[in-house]
Scaffold this active site. Structure first.
Site, mmCIF file in Angstrom:
data_model
loop_
_atom_site.group_PDB
_atom_site.id
_atom_site.type_symbol
_atom_site.label_atom_id
_atom_site.label_comp_id
_atom_site.label_asym_id
_atom_site.label_seq_id
_atom_site.Cartn_x
_atom_site.Cartn_y
_atom_site.Cartn_z
ATOM 1 N N LYS A 1 0.820 -1.256 0.145
ATOM 2 C CA LYS A 1 0.003 0.065 -0.004
ATOM 3 C C LYS A 1 0.832 1.208 -0.003
ATOM 4 O O LYS A 1 1.685 1.450 0.842
ATOM 5 C CB LYS A 1 -0.904 -0.029 1.389
ATOM 6 C CG LYS A 1 -1.966 -0.947 1.114
ATOM 7 C CD LYS A 1 -3.051 -0.871 2.271
ATOM 8 C CE LYS A 1 -4.035 -1.919 2.240
ATOM 9 N NZ LYS A 1 -4.857 -1.673 1.140
ATOM 10 N N ASP B 1 -1.115 -1.798 -4.370
ATOM 11 C CA ASP B 1 -2.314 -1.960 -3.975
ATOM 12 C C ASP B 1 -3.376 -0.472 -4.091
ATOM 13 O O ASP B 1 -2.593 0.433 -4.548
ATOM 14 C CB ASP B 1 -2.413 -2.401 -2.533
ATOM 15 C CG ASP B 1 -3.884 -3.053 -2.332
ATOM 16 O OD1 ASP B 1 -4.770 -3.012 -3.133
ATOM 17 O OD2 ASP B 1 -4.032 -3.572 -1.201
ATOM 18 N N MET B 2 -4.258 -0.434 -4.369
ATOM 19 C CA MET B 2 -5.087 0.659 -4.599
ATOM 20 C C MET B 2 -6.044 1.030 -3.293
ATOM 21 O O MET B 2 -6.683 0.072 -2.958
ATOM 22 C CB MET B 2 -6.133 0.448 -5.776
ATOM 23 C CG MET B 2 -6.711 1.708 -6.312
ATOM 24 S SD MET B 2 -5.667 2.882 -6.900
ATOM 25 C CE MET B 2 -5.145 2.150 -8.469
ATOM 26 N N GLN C 1 -10.235 -0.965 -9.019
ATOM 27 C CA GLN C 1 -11.406 -1.256 -8.252
ATOM 28 C C GLN C 1 -12.804 -0.936 -9.359
ATOM 29 O O GLN C 1 -13.034 0.218 -9.724
ATOM 30 C CB GLN C 1 -11.468 -0.204 -6.975
ATOM 31 C CG GLN C 1 -10.417 -0.300 -6.102
ATOM 32 C CD GLN C 1 -10.322 0.822 -5.184
ATOM 33 O OE1 GLN C 1 -10.643 1.820 -5.489
ATOM 34 N NE2 GLN C 1 -9.796 0.428 -3.749
ATOM 35 N N ARG D 1 -5.027 -6.787 -10.811
ATOM 36 C CA ARG D 1 -5.907 -7.533 -9.916
ATOM 37 C C ARG D 1 -7.209 -6.595 -10.099
ATOM 38 O O ARG D 1 -7.066 -5.423 -9.718
ATOM 39 C CB ARG D 1 -5.551 -7.604 -8.591
ATOM 40 C CG ARG D 1 -6.467 -8.053 -7.656
ATOM 41 C CD ARG D 1 -6.163 -7.808 -5.908
ATOM 42 N NE ARG D 1 -4.983 -8.356 -5.598
ATOM 43 C CZ ARG D 1 -4.125 -7.737 -4.545
ATOM 44 N NH1 ARG D 1 -4.545 -6.668 -4.038
ATOM 45 N NH2 ARG D 1 -3.033 -8.318 -4.329
ATOM 46 N N LYS E 1 -13.598 -5.384 -6.294
ATOM 47 C CA LYS E 1 -14.778 -4.557 -6.034
ATOM 48 C C LYS E 1 -14.415 -3.173 -5.409
ATOM 49 O O LYS E 1 -14.953 -2.231 -6.061
ATOM 50 C CB LYS E 1 -15.969 -4.979 -5.302
ATOM 51 C CG LYS E 1 -16.877 -6.061 -5.858
ATOM 52 C CD LYS E 1 -17.888 -6.780 -4.851
ATOM 53 C CE LYS E 1 -18.769 -7.725 -5.566
ATOM 54 N NZ LYS E 1 -20.037 -8.184 -4.403
ATOM 55 N N HIS F 1 -14.864 -12.840 -3.282
ATOM 56 C CA HIS F 1 -15.495 -13.743 -2.637
ATOM 57 C C HIS F 1 -17.134 -13.956 -3.420
ATOM 58 O O HIS F 1 -17.997 -14.753 -2.501
ATOM 59 C CB HIS F 1 -15.519 -13.613 -1.058
ATOM 60 C CG HIS F 1 -14.072 -13.509 -0.788
ATOM 61 N ND1 HIS F 1 -13.727 -12.165 -0.417
ATOM 62 C CD2 HIS F 1 -13.100 -14.289 -0.713
ATOM 63 C CE1 HIS F 1 -12.316 -12.062 0.067
ATOM 64 N NE2 HIS F 1 -11.894 -13.789 -0.141
ATOM 65 N N ARG G 1 -12.263 -2.591 7.474
ATOM 66 C CA ARG G 1 -12.511 -2.362 5.958
ATOM 67 C C ARG G 1 -13.101 -3.810 5.373
ATOM 68 O O ARG G 1 -13.943 -3.746 4.651
ATOM 69 C CB ARG G 1 -11.403 -1.967 5.011
ATOM 70 C CG ARG G 1 -10.945 -0.628 5.466
ATOM 71 C CD ARG G 1 -10.313 0.165 4.426
ATOM 72 N NE ARG G 1 -8.896 -0.778 4.088
ATOM 73 C CZ ARG G 1 -7.863 -0.656 4.779
ATOM 74 N NH1 ARG G 1 -7.622 0.481 5.471
ATOM 75 N NH2 ARG G 1 -6.689 -1.326 4.448
#
Length: 216
Positions: A8, A42-43, A71, A92, A95, A135, A196
């Site tokens: 991150k 990562d976003m 995302q 990647r 959502k 998931h 989160r």
């Protein structure tokens, strides 16, 4: 060992100094390259989306073993994918979990699923390797439908899930012969990360309780 490291940028200095952040992440990328491992940027929330993409593009000029997260709930994501797919970016797709205003992010769950599928289609059609991080079985089904329609080989993508979350769905995918990567959260900032995830999917609490008490 086929290992991905996810970092991150805000935890590595982005909000303090962008140059410092780049230098910190570059050290991780260089170390990962020694072990032939992969680093994914990562976003986080929308206030750093553009800076995160700029950081990734800067790293991409020097290193091949880097990827980025997109995302599906952000309205801008299709434009970002169209731009990054030209570079055969390793994506990647997820959502998205940060609380954003309506003008920035879709709010309806069905639209988010449809946009996720739209991004899967765009990235696969462009010949990009993608990690389908979900998931949600609706997202899994939409992805498999597109994979079948496009005739994608199984080495063109993978599914990604968090350790301990919906292990039954994980087993179904693995038993069907699909590659699935399990992500293991670690580090001192585990609490904010966990909160989160719980907000995104309250069912995760059920999996945690089962694991804690050893319930099958």
């Amino acid at each position: 060992l086929d290992c991905n490291v996810s970092v991150k940028p805000t935890q590595l200095g982005m909000l303090i100094d962008k140059k410092l952040c780049y230098e910190n992440i570059e050290k991780i990328v260089q170390k990962a390259n020694l072990y032939k491992n992969f680093v994914r940027i990562d976003m986080e929330d929308s206030s750093v989306t553009s800076d995160t993409i700029d950081l990734f593009l800067q790293l991409k000029k020097e290193y091949d073993q880097v990827g980025i997260v997109i995302q599906a709930y952000l309205r801008r994501s299709i434009d970002d994918v169209n731009r990054l797919a030209r570079l055969k970016t390793n994506f990647r797709l997820c959502k998205g979990i940060y609380i954003e205003p309506r003008e920035i992010a879709y709010k309806h769950p069905d639209i988010i699923v449809k946009n996720f599928a739209f991004l899967v289609e765009k990235t696969l059609h462009a010949g990009c390797y993608i990690g389908i991080a979900t998931h949600d079985e609706k997202v899994v089904w939409e992805s498999l439908r597109l994979i079948d329609r496009l005739g994608c080989k199984r080495d063109a993508f993978e599914f990604q899930m968090l350790l301990g979350v919906d292990e039954q769905l994980r087993k179904i995918l693995v038993d069907a012969g699909y590659k699935l990567r399990v992500y293991v959260p670690y580090g001192r900032q585990w609490y904010a990360y966990s909160m989160r995830r719980l907000k995104e999917n309250p069912k995760i609490a059920f999996y945690i309780i089962k694991a804690f008490f050893g319930i099958k």
